[in-house]
Design a protein around this motif. Structure first.
Motif, PDB file in Angstrom:
ATOM      1  N   VAL A 124       0.833  -1.193   0.000  1.00  0.00           N
ATOM      2  CA  VAL A 124       0.000   0.000   0.000  1.00  0.00           C
ATOM      3  C   VAL A 124       0.873   1.250   0.000  1.00  0.00           C
ATOM      4  N   HIS A 125       0.418   2.250  -0.740  1.00  0.00           N
ATOM      5  CA  HIS A 125       1.096   3.545  -0.773  1.00  0.00           C
ATOM      6  C   HIS A 125       0.102   4.605  -0.308  1.00  0.00           C
ATOM      7  N   ARG A 126       0.469   5.325   0.715  1.00  0.00           N
ATOM      8  CA  ARG A 126      -0.318   6.442   1.210  1.00  0.00           C
ATOM      9  C   ARG A 126       0.247   7.728   0.612  1.00  0.00           C
ATOM     10  N   SER A 127      -0.615   8.521  -0.021  1.00  0.00           N
ATOM     11  CA  SER A 127      -0.172   9.754  -0.673  1.00  0.00           C
ATOM     12  C   SER A 127       0.609  10.632   0.296  1.00  0.00           C
ATOM     13  N   GLY A 128       1.792  11.096  -0.181  1.00  0.00           N
ATOM     14  CA  GLY A 128       2.612  11.978   0.633  1.00  0.00           C
ATOM     15  C   GLY A 128       3.611  11.267   1.515  1.00  0.00           C
ATOM     16  N   TYR A 129       3.619   9.935   1.492  1.00  0.00           N
ATOM     17  CA  TYR A 129       4.530   9.153   2.334  1.00  0.00           C
ATOM     18  C   TYR A 129       5.362   8.222   1.457  1.00  0.00           C
ATOM     19  N   ILE A 130       6.473   7.752   1.987  1.00  0.00           N
ATOM     20  CA  ILE A 130       7.356   6.863   1.236  1.00  0.00           C
ATOM     21  C   ILE A 130       6.632   5.564   0.925  1.00  0.00           C
ATOM     22  N   ASN A 131       6.598   5.196  -0.346  1.00  0.00           N
ATOM     23  CA  ASN A 131       5.882   4.007  -0.789  1.00  0.00           C
ATOM     24  C   ASN A 131       6.508   2.751  -0.177  1.00  0.00           C
ATOM     25  N   GLY A 132       5.655   1.876   0.376  1.00  0.00           N
ATOM     26  CA  GLY A 132       6.101   0.600   0.907  1.00  0.00           C
ATOM     27  C   GLY A 132       6.640   0.658   2.325  1.00  0.00           C
ATOM     28  N   LEU A 133       6.612   1.853   2.963  1.00  0.00           N
ATOM     29  CA  LEU A 133       7.199   1.976   4.304  1.00  0.00           C
ATOM     30  C   LEU A 133       6.162   1.925   5.421  1.00  0.00           C
ATOM     31  N   TRP A 134       4.939   2.306   5.088  1.00  0.00           N
ATOM     32  CA  TRP A 134       3.944   2.507   6.140  1.00  0.00           C
ATOM     33  C   TRP A 134       2.836   1.460   6.081  1.00  0.00           C
ATOM     34  N   ASN A 135       2.616   0.751   7.219  1.00  0.00           N
ATOM     35  CA  ASN A 135       1.425  -0.082   7.378  1.00  0.00           C
ATOM     36  C   ASN A 135       0.217   0.827   7.593  1.00  0.00           C
ATOM     37  N   ILE A 136      -0.938   0.359   7.166  1.00  0.00           N
ATOM     38  CA  ILE A 136      -2.183   1.058   7.491  1.00  0.00           C
ATOM     39  C   ILE A 136      -2.999   0.146   8.389  1.00  0.00           C
ATOM     40  N   SER A 137      -3.201   0.607   9.612  1.00  0.00           N
ATOM     41  CA  SER A 137      -4.025  -0.136  10.575  1.00  0.00           C
ATOM     42  C   SER A 137      -5.452   0.385  10.499  1.00  0.00           C
ATOM     43  N   CYS A 138      -6.374  -0.523  10.222  1.00  0.00           N
ATOM     44  CA  CYS A 138      -7.782  -0.165  10.021  1.00  0.00           C
ATOM     45  C   CYS A 138      -8.568  -0.447  11.292  1.00  0.00           C
ATOM     46  N   LEU A 139      -9.287   0.550  11.747  1.00  0.00           N
ATOM     47  CA  LEU A 139     -10.163   0.416  12.915  1.00  0.00           C
ATOM     48  C   LEU A 139     -11.605   0.459  12.422  1.00  0.00           C
ATOM     49  N   ILE A 140     -12.347  -0.621  12.658  1.00  0.00           N
ATOM     50  CA  ILE A 140     -13.690  -0.782  12.096  1.00  0.00           C
ATOM     51  C   ILE A 140     -14.635  -1.249  13.196  1.00  0.00           C
ATOM     52  N   ALA A 141     -15.862  -0.741  13.183  1.00  0.00           N
ATOM     53  CA  ALA A 141     -16.860  -1.260  14.119  1.00  0.00           C
ATOM     54  C   ALA A 141     -18.253  -1.084  13.542  1.00  0.00           C
ATOM     55  N   TRP A 142     -18.984  -2.187  13.479  1.00  0.00           N
ATOM     56  CA  TRP A 142     -20.377  -2.179  13.057  1.00  0.00           C
ATOM     57  C   TRP A 142     -21.204  -3.012  14.026  1.00  0.00           C
ATOM     58  N   GLU A 143     -22.517  -2.779  14.006  1.00  0.00           N
ATOM     59  CA  GLU A 143     -23.481  -3.683  14.630  1.00  0.00           C
ATOM     60  C   GLU A 143     -24.496  -4.051  13.558  1.00  0.00           C
ATOM     61  N   TRP A 144     -24.938  -5.317  13.566  1.00  0.00           N
ATOM     62  CA  TRP A 144     -25.903  -5.796  12.584  1.00  0.00           C
ATOM     63  C   TRP A 144     -27.187  -6.201  13.299  1.00  0.00           C
ATOM     64  N   TYR A 145     -28.331  -5.753  12.758  1.00  0.00           N
ATOM     65  CA  TYR A 145     -29.637  -5.997  13.384  1.00  0.00           C
ATOM     66  C   TYR A 145     -30.552  -6.879  12.542  1.00  0.00           C
ATOM     67  N   ARG A 146     -30.098  -7.269  11.365  1.00  0.00           N
ATOM     68  CA  ARG A 146     -30.894  -8.136  10.489  1.00  0.00           C
ATOM     69  C   ARG A 146     -30.023  -9.285  10.010  1.00  0.00           C
ATOM     70  N   GLU A 147     -30.619 -10.473   9.952  1.00  0.00           N
ATOM     71  CA  GLU A 147     -29.873 -11.640   9.501  1.00  0.00           C
ATOM     72  C   GLU A 147     -29.751 -11.643   7.971  1.00  0.00           C
ATOM     73  N   GLY A 148     -28.856 -12.506   7.487  1.00  0.00           N
ATOM     74  CA  GLY A 148     -28.654 -12.639   6.054  1.00  0.00           C
ATOM     75  C   GLY A 148     -27.189 -12.453   5.698  1.00  0.00           C
ATOM     76  N   HIS A 149     -26.918 -12.334   4.411  1.00  0.00           N
ATOM     77  CA  HIS A 149     -25.560 -12.193   3.879  1.00  0.00           C
ATOM     78  C   HIS A 149     -25.243 -10.711   3.718  1.00  0.00           C
ATOM     79  N   TRP A 150     -24.193 -10.270   4.424  1.00  0.00           N
ATOM     80  CA  TRP A 150     -23.754  -8.880   4.373  1.00  0.00           C
ATOM     81  C   TRP A 150     -22.425  -8.768   3.629  1.00  0.00           C
ATOM     82  N   GLN A 151     -22.333  -7.815   2.740  1.00  0.00           N
ATOM     83  CA  GLN A 151     -21.063  -7.412   2.142  1.00  0.00           C
ATOM     84  C   GLN A 151     -20.779  -5.982   2.604  1.00  0.00           C
ATOM     85  N   MET A 152     -19.670  -5.795   3.317  1.00  0.00           N
ATOM     86  CA  MET A 152     -19.261  -4.481   3.788  1.00  0.00           C
ATOM     87  C   MET A 152     -18.001  -4.097   3.024  1.00  0.00           C
TER      88      MET A 152
END
Length: 340
Positions: free
Chosen positions: A291-319
Protein backbone atom coordinates in the motif's frame (compact mmCIF):
# COMPACT_ATOMS: atom_id res chain seq x y z
CA UNK A 1 -76.26 36.65 75.70
CA UNK A 2 -76.41 33.02 76.86
CA UNK A 3 -78.52 32.26 73.81
CA UNK A 4 -75.85 33.76 71.48
CA UNK A 5 -73.10 31.74 73.15
CA UNK A 6 -75.12 28.53 72.81
CA UNK A 7 -75.77 29.29 69.13
CA UNK A 8 -72.07 29.88 68.50
CA UNK A 9 -71.08 26.59 70.18
CA UNK A 10 -73.65 24.64 68.14
CA UNK A 11 -72.42 26.30 64.95
CA UNK A 12 -68.80 25.48 65.79
CA UNK A 13 -69.71 21.86 66.52
CA UNK A 14 -71.59 21.45 63.23
CA UNK A 15 -68.73 22.99 61.27
CA UNK A 16 -66.24 20.64 62.91
CA UNK A 17 -68.50 17.69 62.22
CA UNK A 18 -68.78 18.66 58.53
CA UNK A 19 -65.04 19.08 58.16
CA UNK A 20 -64.46 15.74 59.87
CA UNK A 21 -66.78 13.98 57.42
CA UNK A 22 -65.30 15.57 54.29
CA UNK A 23 -62.49 13.52 52.68
CA UNK A 24 -59.17 15.40 52.76
CA UNK A 25 -56.87 14.66 49.79
CA UNK A 26 -53.90 12.46 50.71
CA UNK A 27 -50.93 13.69 48.68
CA UNK A 28 -50.69 15.40 45.30
CA UNK A 29 -50.99 14.29 41.69
CA UNK A 30 -49.98 16.59 38.84
CA UNK A 31 -51.97 17.19 35.69
CA UNK A 32 -48.80 17.03 33.55
CA UNK A 33 -45.77 14.72 33.47
CA UNK A 34 -42.84 15.23 31.10
CA UNK A 35 -40.62 12.85 29.13
CA UNK A 36 -37.71 15.06 28.08
CA UNK A 37 -36.65 12.74 25.23
CA UNK A 38 -39.89 13.07 23.30
CA UNK A 39 -40.19 11.45 20.86
CA UNK A 40 -37.96 8.66 22.10
CA UNK A 41 -36.03 6.90 19.32
CA UNK A 42 -35.78 3.10 19.20
CA UNK A 43 -33.66 1.24 16.67
CA UNK A 44 -35.65 -1.86 15.77
CA UNK A 45 -33.93 -5.04 16.94
CA UNK A 46 -32.26 -3.56 20.03
CA UNK A 47 -33.11 -3.60 23.73
CA UNK A 48 -33.38 -0.13 25.24
CA UNK A 49 -35.00 1.76 28.13
CA UNK A 50 -36.45 5.24 27.96
CA UNK A 51 -35.78 7.80 30.67
CA UNK A 52 -38.17 8.12 33.61
CA UNK A 53 -40.66 11.02 33.36
CA UNK A 54 -40.56 14.17 35.48
CA UNK A 55 -43.48 13.76 37.90
CA UNK A 56 -43.69 17.51 38.62
CA UNK A 57 -43.78 17.03 42.39
CA UNK A 58 -46.42 14.27 42.48
CA UNK A 59 -46.50 12.19 45.64
CA UNK A 60 -44.67 8.88 45.51
CA UNK A 61 -44.85 5.95 45.24
CA UNK A 62 -46.62 5.93 41.89
CA UNK A 63 -47.78 3.19 39.57
CA UNK A 64 -48.01 3.46 35.78
CA UNK A 65 -50.11 1.58 33.28
CA UNK A 66 -50.18 1.73 29.47
CA UNK A 67 -53.70 2.69 28.38
CA UNK A 68 -53.38 2.80 24.59
CA UNK A 69 -50.97 3.17 21.70
CA UNK A 70 -51.70 5.03 18.47
CA UNK A 71 -49.80 4.90 15.19
CA UNK A 72 -48.85 7.90 13.03
CA UNK A 73 -52.32 7.81 11.44
CA UNK A 74 -53.95 8.28 14.85
CA UNK A 75 -55.31 4.72 14.90
CA UNK A 76 -55.20 2.59 18.03
CA UNK A 77 -52.84 -0.36 17.57
CA UNK A 78 -51.31 -3.27 19.45
CA UNK A 79 -48.15 -3.14 17.30
CA UNK A 80 -46.02 -2.21 20.34
CA UNK A 81 -47.83 -4.21 23.00
CA UNK A 82 -48.72 -7.55 21.44
CA UNK A 83 -46.70 -10.63 22.46
CA UNK A 84 -43.98 -11.90 20.13
CA UNK A 85 -41.62 -14.88 20.28
CA UNK A 86 -38.15 -13.68 21.20
CA UNK A 87 -34.89 -15.54 21.75
CA UNK A 88 -33.02 -14.08 24.73
CA UNK A 89 -29.95 -14.84 26.82
CA UNK A 90 -30.41 -16.84 30.02
CA UNK A 91 -26.74 -16.39 30.99
CA UNK A 92 -24.08 -13.85 29.98
CA UNK A 93 -21.92 -14.44 26.92
CA UNK A 94 -18.38 -15.41 28.00
CA UNK A 95 -15.97 -14.79 25.12
CA UNK A 96 -13.20 -16.88 26.75
CA UNK A 97 -15.21 -20.03 27.42
CA UNK A 98 -18.13 -19.98 24.97
CA UNK A 99 -16.01 -21.34 22.14
CA UNK A 100 -18.56 -23.50 20.33
CA UNK A 101 -21.89 -22.68 18.75
CA UNK A 102 -23.59 -25.31 20.96
CA UNK A 103 -22.32 -23.59 24.12
CA UNK A 104 -23.60 -20.23 22.92
CA UNK A 105 -26.99 -21.54 21.80
CA UNK A 106 -27.39 -23.30 25.16
CA UNK A 107 -27.45 -19.84 26.72
CA UNK A 108 -30.37 -18.79 24.53
CA UNK A 109 -34.04 -19.58 25.04
CA UNK A 110 -37.26 -18.72 23.23
CA UNK A 111 -39.98 -16.99 25.20
CA UNK A 112 -43.10 -14.99 24.44
CA UNK A 113 -42.82 -11.37 25.56
CA UNK A 114 -44.56 -8.11 24.78
CA UNK A 115 -42.65 -5.83 22.45
CA UNK A 116 -42.89 -2.84 24.80
CA UNK A 117 -43.72 -2.65 28.48
CA UNK A 118 -43.68 0.00 31.16
CA UNK A 119 -41.83 -0.27 34.45
CA UNK A 120 -44.77 0.49 36.75
CA UNK A 121 -42.81 2.16 39.55
CA UNK A 122 -40.64 4.46 37.43
CA UNK A 123 -42.59 5.07 34.23
CA UNK A 124 -39.67 3.98 32.04
CA UNK A 125 -40.56 2.26 28.79
CA UNK A 126 -38.70 -0.95 27.95
CA UNK A 127 -38.36 -2.06 24.33
CA UNK A 128 -37.13 -5.56 23.48
CA UNK A 129 -35.29 -6.90 20.42
CA UNK A 130 -38.66 -7.93 18.97
CA UNK A 131 -39.01 -4.32 17.78
CA UNK A 132 -37.27 -5.63 14.64
CA UNK A 133 -40.71 -6.94 13.63
CA UNK A 134 -42.53 -3.64 14.31
CA UNK A 135 -43.67 -1.38 11.49
CA UNK A 136 -41.36 1.64 11.47
CA UNK A 137 -42.86 5.03 12.28
CA UNK A 138 -44.00 7.34 15.04
CA UNK A 139 -46.27 6.04 17.81
CA UNK A 140 -47.91 7.93 20.67
CA UNK A 141 -48.43 6.43 24.11
CA UNK A 142 -51.19 7.25 26.59
CA UNK A 143 -50.49 6.37 30.21
CA UNK A 144 -52.34 6.21 33.50
CA UNK A 145 -50.59 7.15 36.76
CA UNK A 146 -51.89 6.30 40.21
CA UNK A 147 -50.69 7.49 43.62
CA UNK A 148 -52.21 8.23 47.02
CA UNK A 149 -54.03 11.25 45.59
CA UNK A 150 -55.83 9.26 42.92
CA UNK A 151 -55.49 8.27 39.27
CA UNK A 152 -54.86 10.49 36.27
CA UNK A 153 -54.85 9.79 32.51
CA UNK A 154 -52.13 11.36 30.36
CA UNK A 155 -53.19 11.29 26.72
CA UNK A 156 -50.44 11.02 24.09
CA UNK A 157 -47.85 11.88 26.72
CA UNK A 158 -44.82 10.47 24.90
CA UNK A 159 -43.97 9.64 21.32
CA UNK A 160 -41.87 6.66 20.22
CA UNK A 161 -40.04 6.71 16.90
CA UNK A 162 -39.32 3.16 15.73
CA UNK A 163 -36.50 3.20 13.17
CA UNK A 164 -36.11 0.21 10.89
CA UNK A 165 -32.29 0.28 10.70
CA UNK A 166 -30.63 -2.87 9.43
CA UNK A 167 -27.15 -2.07 10.73
CA UNK A 168 -25.15 0.66 12.45
CA UNK A 169 -21.73 2.04 11.56
CA UNK A 170 -19.88 2.91 14.78
CA UNK A 171 -16.49 3.91 13.40
CA UNK A 172 -14.23 3.75 10.35
CA UNK A 173 -10.72 5.04 10.93
CA UNK A 174 -7.15 4.25 9.93
CA UNK A 175 -3.70 4.93 11.31
CA UNK A 176 -0.25 4.76 9.74
CA UNK A 177 2.54 2.87 11.49
CA UNK A 178 6.08 2.46 10.21
CA UNK A 179 7.06 -1.10 9.35
CA UNK A 180 9.49 -2.56 11.86
CA UNK A 181 11.60 -4.78 9.57
CA UNK A 182 15.34 -4.49 10.24
CA UNK A 183 16.72 -1.39 8.55
CA UNK A 184 13.38 0.42 8.17
CA UNK A 185 11.92 1.37 11.52
CA UNK A 186 14.88 3.16 13.08
CA UNK A 187 16.57 4.92 10.18
CA UNK A 188 13.80 6.67 8.26
CA UNK A 189 12.57 9.97 9.73
CA UNK A 190 9.16 9.68 11.31
CA UNK A 191 6.69 12.42 10.25
CA UNK A 192 4.31 11.22 12.94
CA UNK A 193 6.72 11.96 15.75
CA UNK A 194 7.87 9.46 18.34
CA UNK A 195 5.79 6.28 18.16
CA UNK A 196 5.17 6.43 14.43
CA UNK A 197 1.38 6.79 14.44
CA UNK A 198 -0.50 9.10 12.09
CA UNK A 199 -4.26 8.98 12.58
CA UNK A 200 -7.57 10.34 11.43
CA UNK A 201 -8.02 9.10 7.85
CA UNK A 202 -11.71 8.26 7.77
CA UNK A 203 -12.84 5.68 5.24
CA UNK A 204 -16.01 5.43 3.17
CA UNK A 205 -18.11 2.31 2.97
CA UNK A 206 -21.06 0.79 1.20
CA UNK A 207 -23.01 -2.30 2.11
CA UNK A 208 -25.00 -4.94 0.29
CA UNK A 209 -27.51 -7.06 2.17
CA UNK A 210 -29.29 -10.20 1.04
CA UNK A 211 -31.82 -11.03 3.81
CA UNK A 212 -32.48 -14.43 2.23
CA UNK A 213 -28.81 -15.39 2.15
CA UNK A 214 -26.74 -17.39 4.61
CA UNK A 215 -25.68 -15.61 7.81
CA UNK A 216 -22.32 -14.33 6.59
CA UNK A 217 -20.36 -11.09 7.00
CA UNK A 218 -18.02 -10.49 4.06
CA UNK A 219 -15.51 -7.70 4.63
CA UNK A 220 -13.79 -6.19 1.55
CA UNK A 221 -11.13 -3.51 2.09
CA UNK A 222 -9.98 -1.46 -0.92
CA UNK A 223 -7.75 1.43 -1.87
CA UNK A 224 -9.25 4.75 -2.95
CA UNK A 225 -9.88 3.40 -6.48
CA UNK A 226 -11.82 0.38 -5.24
CA UNK A 227 -9.01 -2.17 -5.77
CA UNK A 228 -9.42 -4.83 -3.04
CA UNK A 229 -6.46 -6.02 -1.02
CA UNK A 230 -5.73 -9.76 -1.08
CA UNK A 231 -6.40 -11.63 2.16
CA UNK A 232 -4.99 -14.94 0.93
CA UNK A 233 -1.52 -13.53 0.28
CA UNK A 234 -1.56 -11.40 3.46
CA UNK A 235 -1.62 -8.06 1.72
CA UNK A 236 -4.11 -7.40 4.50
CA UNK A 237 -4.69 -9.45 7.63
CA UNK A 238 -6.65 -9.40 10.88
CA UNK A 239 -4.76 -8.48 14.03
CA UNK A 240 -4.86 -11.65 16.12
CA UNK A 241 -7.53 -11.69 18.79
CA UNK A 242 -8.86 -8.28 17.81
CA UNK A 243 -11.04 -9.00 14.78
CA UNK A 244 -14.56 -10.42 14.42
CA UNK A 245 -13.26 -13.96 14.93
CA UNK A 246 -13.35 -13.25 18.69
CA UNK A 247 -17.15 -13.53 18.34
CA UNK A 248 -17.06 -16.52 15.98
CA UNK A 249 -14.65 -18.98 17.63
CA UNK A 250 -16.55 -21.99 16.29
CA UNK A 251 -15.41 -21.32 12.72
CA UNK A 252 -12.21 -20.02 11.14
CA UNK A 253 -12.79 -17.02 8.86
CA UNK A 254 -12.67 -17.80 5.15
CA UNK A 255 -9.95 -15.91 3.25
CA UNK A 256 -10.35 -15.11 -0.45
CA UNK A 257 -8.49 -12.95 -2.95
CA UNK A 258 -10.78 -10.05 -2.12
CA UNK A 259 -12.47 -10.65 1.24
CA UNK A 260 -12.53 -12.18 4.70
CA UNK A 261 -15.80 -13.98 5.52
CA UNK A 262 -17.25 -14.69 8.97
CA UNK A 263 -20.28 -16.79 9.91
CA UNK A 264 -22.62 -15.56 12.65
CA UNK A 265 -25.55 -17.30 14.36
CA UNK A 266 -28.09 -14.55 15.10
CA UNK A 267 -28.58 -10.81 15.53
CA UNK A 268 -27.94 -8.39 17.09
CA UNK A 269 -24.30 -9.15 16.33
CA UNK A 270 -21.68 -8.85 17.77
CA UNK A 271 -22.98 -9.72 21.22
CA UNK A 272 -21.27 -8.45 24.38
CA UNK A 273 -17.74 -7.14 24.73
CA UNK A 274 -14.66 -9.23 24.23
CA UNK A 275 -11.00 -9.15 25.12
CA UNK A 276 -9.59 -6.17 26.96
CA UNK A 277 -11.80 -3.70 25.11
CA UNK A 278 -15.00 -2.08 26.32
CA UNK A 279 -16.13 -1.33 22.77
CA UNK A 280 -16.69 -3.66 19.85
CA UNK A 281 -13.92 -2.43 17.54
CA UNK A 282 -12.17 -4.71 15.06
CA UNK A 283 -8.59 -4.18 13.93
CA UNK A 284 -7.01 -5.09 10.59
CA UNK A 285 -3.67 -4.16 9.00
CA UNK A 286 -2.78 -3.48 5.36
CA UNK A 287 0.88 -4.47 5.23
CA UNK A 288 3.28 -1.76 4.09
CA UNK A 289 4.73 -3.42 0.95
CA UNK A 290 1.24 -3.54 -0.59
CA UNK A 291 0.00 0.00 0.00
CA UNK A 292 1.10 3.55 -0.77
CA UNK A 293 -0.32 6.44 1.21
CA UNK A 294 -0.17 9.75 -0.67
CA UNK A 295 2.61 11.98 0.63
CA UNK A 296 4.53 9.15 2.33
CA UNK A 297 7.36 6.86 1.24
CA UNK A 298 5.88 4.01 -0.79
CA UNK A 299 6.10 0.60 0.91
CA UNK A 300 7.20 1.98 4.30
CA UNK A 301 3.94 2.51 6.14
CA UNK A 302 1.42 -0.08 7.38
CA UNK A 303 -2.18 1.06 7.49
CA UNK A 304 -4.02 -0.14 10.58
CA UNK A 305 -7.78 -0.16 10.02
CA UNK A 306 -10.16 0.42 12.92
CA UNK A 307 -13.69 -0.78 12.10
CA UNK A 308 -16.86 -1.26 14.12
CA UNK A 309 -20.38 -2.18 13.06
CA UNK A 310 -23.48 -3.68 14.63
CA UNK A 311 -25.90 -5.80 12.58
CA UNK A 312 -29.64 -6.00 13.38
CA UNK A 313 -30.89 -8.14 10.49
CA UNK A 314 -29.87 -11.64 9.50
CA UNK A 315 -28.65 -12.64 6.05
CA UNK A 316 -25.56 -12.19 3.88
CA UNK A 317 -23.75 -8.88 4.37
CA UNK A 318 -21.06 -7.41 2.14
CA UNK A 319 -19.26 -4.48 3.79
CA UNK A 320 -17.00 -2.67 1.30
CA UNK A 321 -14.52 -0.11 2.69
CA UNK A 322 -12.49 2.38 0.63
CA UNK A 323 -9.59 4.28 2.20
CA UNK A 324 -8.90 7.74 0.74
CA UNK A 325 -5.46 8.72 -0.59
CA UNK A 326 -4.29 5.10 -0.76
CA UNK A 327 -3.08 3.01 -3.68
CA UNK A 328 -2.69 -0.75 -3.72
CA UNK A 329 0.71 -2.03 -4.88
CA UNK A 330 0.03 -5.07 -7.10
CA UNK A 331 3.58 -6.21 -6.35
CA UNK A 332 5.32 -5.67 -3.00
CA UNK A 333 7.38 -2.49 -2.72
CA UNK A 334 10.40 -2.32 -0.41
CA UNK A 335 12.08 1.09 -0.05
CA UNK A 336 15.88 1.14 0.14
CA UNK A 337 17.32 0.55 3.58
CA UNK A 338 19.30 3.40 5.02
CA UNK A 339 22.72 3.15 6.60
CA UNK A 340 22.88 3.55 10.36
Amino acid sequence: MKRKITYFIVLLFCTSLYIGCEKIPNGYITDQIIYYANPFTVIGGTTIYSEAPDLAGSSTPVEFRIVKVKNARGEETDELTKPRVLSTWNAPFDWKNDTTLDLILAKRQDSTVVTMQILPKSGQLLFTESTKDVEAGLYSISLEMTNSAGTRLFEDVVGVNIQNISHKNITLNQNLSKRTDTGYGNNYPDPGGEGGWIGGFDGQYEYRHDPEGENLIELIICDSQGNPFNWKTKEIEPREGLDLSVYTPWAEPILTDTSIIYTYPFVPFPFGNAGNYNVDYQYYRINAPYVHRSGYINGLWNISCLIAWEWYREGHWQMIVKWPNTTRNPEPVNPPKLEE
